[in-house]
Structure formats: C-alpha cells, structure tokens
Design an enzyme around this catalytic site. Structure first.
Site, short mmCIF file in Angstrom:
data_model
loop_
_atom_site.label_atom_id
_atom_site.label_comp_id
_atom_site.label_asym_id
_atom_site.label_seq_id
_atom_site.Cartn_x
_atom_site.Cartn_y
_atom_site.Cartn_z
N ASP A 34 0.58 -1.09 -0.06
CA ASP A 34 -0.04 0.23 -0.03
C ASP A 34 0.80 1.20 -0.15
OD1 ASP A 34 -2.37 1.46 0.08
OD2 ASP A 34 -2.85 0.86 2.09
N ASN A 82 -10.08 -3.07 -7.09
CA ASN A 82 -9.43 -2.30 -7.89
C ASN A 82 -10.06 -1.86 -9.22
OD1 ASN A 82 -6.31 -3.33 -6.58
ND2 ASN A 82 -7.71 -1.58 -5.86
C1 FPP Z 1 -1.20 0.50 -3.48
O1 FPP Z 1 -1.28 1.70 -3.72
C2 FPP Z 1 -1.07 -0.58 -4.73
C3 FPP Z 1 -1.66 -1.05 -5.58
C4 FPP Z 1 -3.09 -0.85 -5.54
C5 FPP Z 1 -1.12 -1.56 -6.72
C6 FPP Z 1 -0.05 -2.61 -6.54
C7 FPP Z 1 0.76 -2.75 -7.71
C8 FPP Z 1 2.03 -2.48 -7.69
C9 FPP Z 1 2.98 -2.39 -6.72
C10 FPP Z 1 2.81 -2.56 -9.37
C11 FPP Z 1 2.32 -3.64 -10.00
C12 FPP Z 1 2.57 -4.96 -9.42
C13 FPP Z 1 3.33 -6.09 -9.97
C14 FPP Z 1 3.17 -7.33 -9.23
C15 FPP Z 1 4.07 -5.99 -11.22
P1 FPP Z 1 -2.26 2.80 -3.66
O2 FPP Z 1 -2.39 3.19 -5.21
O3 FPP Z 1 -3.56 1.97 -3.33
O4 FPP Z 1 -1.47 4.08 -2.97
P2 FPP Z 1 -2.42 5.04 -2.00
O5 FPP Z 1 -3.29 4.15 -1.02
O6 FPP Z 1 -1.34 5.73 -1.29
O7 FPP Z 1 -3.30 5.99 -2.94
#
Ligand code: FPP
Length: 246
Positions: A34, A82
């Site tokens: 996260d 998502n």
């Molecule tokens: C959370 O950050 C992250 C995600 C919903 C996606 C995770 C994806 C990656 C790390 C990249 C792709 C993965 C792979 C395995 C190649 P957020 O966007 O919810 O952050 P925030 O809560 O601070 O807005």
C-alpha cells in the site's frame, strides 16, 4: 509468444537458502503493498510514478524472499475492488504487470522462482492472460521460492467459491474449504505485512489469516526494502504462536 516447455527453466538446484531459514521460522509471507499513490503525492509526482517505483520494490522483495529462505511470497497486486479505479490507472497497472513479467521472467527461471496466481486473472485482457499463462508454464518446475501474485483477487469471493466446490463434493468443513482455496497448494500463511500505515486486511487472505501474525509499517510500498522484510521476519521470529492453545 510460444508456450515454451516448462522444462525450459527446470531447476538446477533447490532454493539455496536453508529451509525456513535465518532462524525466523516463516515459510509463507504475504504483503499488502500500500501507499504507491501517497508516495507519489508526497513528491508531487504522478500516481503512476508511485506504481512504477512499486514494481522496483516488488523486484527487490522477491530477491530478498529467496535469499531469506521463504517458500512462498504472496503479493496483493490487484483486488476485485481495484476495478473501481479510473480506467487509465487500471490500464497503466496492466501495462506494468506485463512489463514486469516480460523483463523478469528469465530471472525467475534462472533463480528457480515458481510463479503462481491467485484470483481470477482470466478476466483480464487476452494478451495479459496469455502472458501470464506463458509465465506460469515456464516457471512451473521451479522449486525455489513461489511468487504468488494476487490478481483480480478478493478473499470473500475466494471463500465463497471454495465453499461451493466443497459443497458440490458433499462435505463442508474448514478442512474441505481450505483444500478448495486458491492457496490450497501453498504452505500455511505465517505473516501478513501491510505498508503505509493502514491496519486492515482489505479482503485479502481472510481465511488464511486465521492464525497468521501481522506486521505493519508506516513506510510506503515504493520505499520498502529487504531490510524492512528482515525486520518483519525478525519480529515474527520473536512472536509466540499458540494457535488457540496455551
Ligand atoms: C497500492 O497503492 C498499490 C496497488 C493498488 C497496486 C500495487 C501494484 C504494484 C506495486 C505494481 C504492479 C505489481 C506487480 C506485481 C508488477 P495505492 O495506489 O492504493 O496507494 P495509495 O493508497 O497511497 O493511494
């Protein structure tokens, strides 16, 4: 892209680290990655840069998981919720996933990493599905760390599907449901890590978390390093796990 034979990357040797290694005793760690967005916002960068740096953290942590002797590392990359994100962010995440597989597949093979997916990735675009299928086939013989990526994954959906399958076979018990989960062939979950200061499970591995330990950090995912994983495992090693007993 041809579905190259799984033998293409059959292991030369098993995971070089010694079993549940490093004295921490954990076999299966899962991470709720996260804070990509907050990391980017704090730097006045586009969200996408946060996701890109998140992929670099994924790379570091997969290598570290191998070095630290884990049997399985499960990463929450795309939840069933998502899909509510803007279309351009979803498309960008799919692009990152594709690029990650294309660029790292050879390294997985060289390092004996076996890729697994939990969740219904077949709902993704055909080119993404084909690439994932190719990577699954190519790494199927890996006997080192299993990298499990949760894609279009929701735990309540997984439990409902598993209960349905158990019911169809005529016996519904905790054991028969466990045997039908997407994680059925993985070691029991030992530790869940969540970054970026939130302290909830967000529909991730709810059933598997029954006796898992939890470790939370304020660090945003793009800043997560092998040292953080090491700290989480060290904390895990000190926990007394009683599984409901005394
Ligand atoms: C959370 O950050 C992250 C995600 C919903 C996606 C995770 C994806 C990656 C790390 C990249 C792709 C993965 C792979 C395995 C190649 P957020 O966007 O919810 O952050 P925030 O809560 O601070 O807005």
């Amino acid at each position: 892209m041809s579905a190259k034979a799984a033998t293409d990357c059959l292991p030369a040797s098993a995971n070089s680290a010694a079993g549940p290694a490093g004295g921490h005793g954990a076999r299966h760690v899962a991470i709720i990655m996260d804070g990509n967005g907050r990391w980017a916002r704090a730097r006045m960068l586009p969200r996408m840069v946060g996701h890109q740096r998140g992929v670099e953290a994924v790379r570091r942590v997969v290598r570290a998981a191998r070095d630290m002797g884990l049997d399985a590392l499960t990463l929450y990359a795309f939840s069933t919720e998502n899909w509510r994100r803007p279309e351009d962010e979803i498309a960008a995440l799919m692009g990152l996933l594709k690029r990650f597989i294309l660029s790292d597949l050879d390294e997985f093979c060289a390092n004996n990493v076996r890729l697994r997916i939990i969740g219904d990735y077949r709902a993704f675009a055909p080119d993404v599905v084909a690439l994932i299928d190719h990577a699954l086939a190519r790494t199927a013989g890996g006997t080192g760390v299993t990298l499990v990526i949760a894609l279009n994954y929701g735990s309540q959906d997984e439990i409902a599907r598993a209960a349905g399958k158990a019911a169809a076979k005529g016996v519904v018990t905790p054991a028969t449901i466990t045997a039908e989960l997407d994680t059925a062939e993985l070691p029991p979950l030992d530790l869940i890590i969540r970054t970026s200061g939130e302290m909830r499970l967000s529909n991730f591995l709810l059933w598997q978390a029954a006796y898992a330990e939890m470790w939370f950090t304020e660090v945003h995912w793009p800043d997560f390093t092998p040292e953080h994983l090491e700290a989480a495992l060290a904390a895990f090693g000190k926990r007394e796990r009683r599984f409901g007993g005394r």
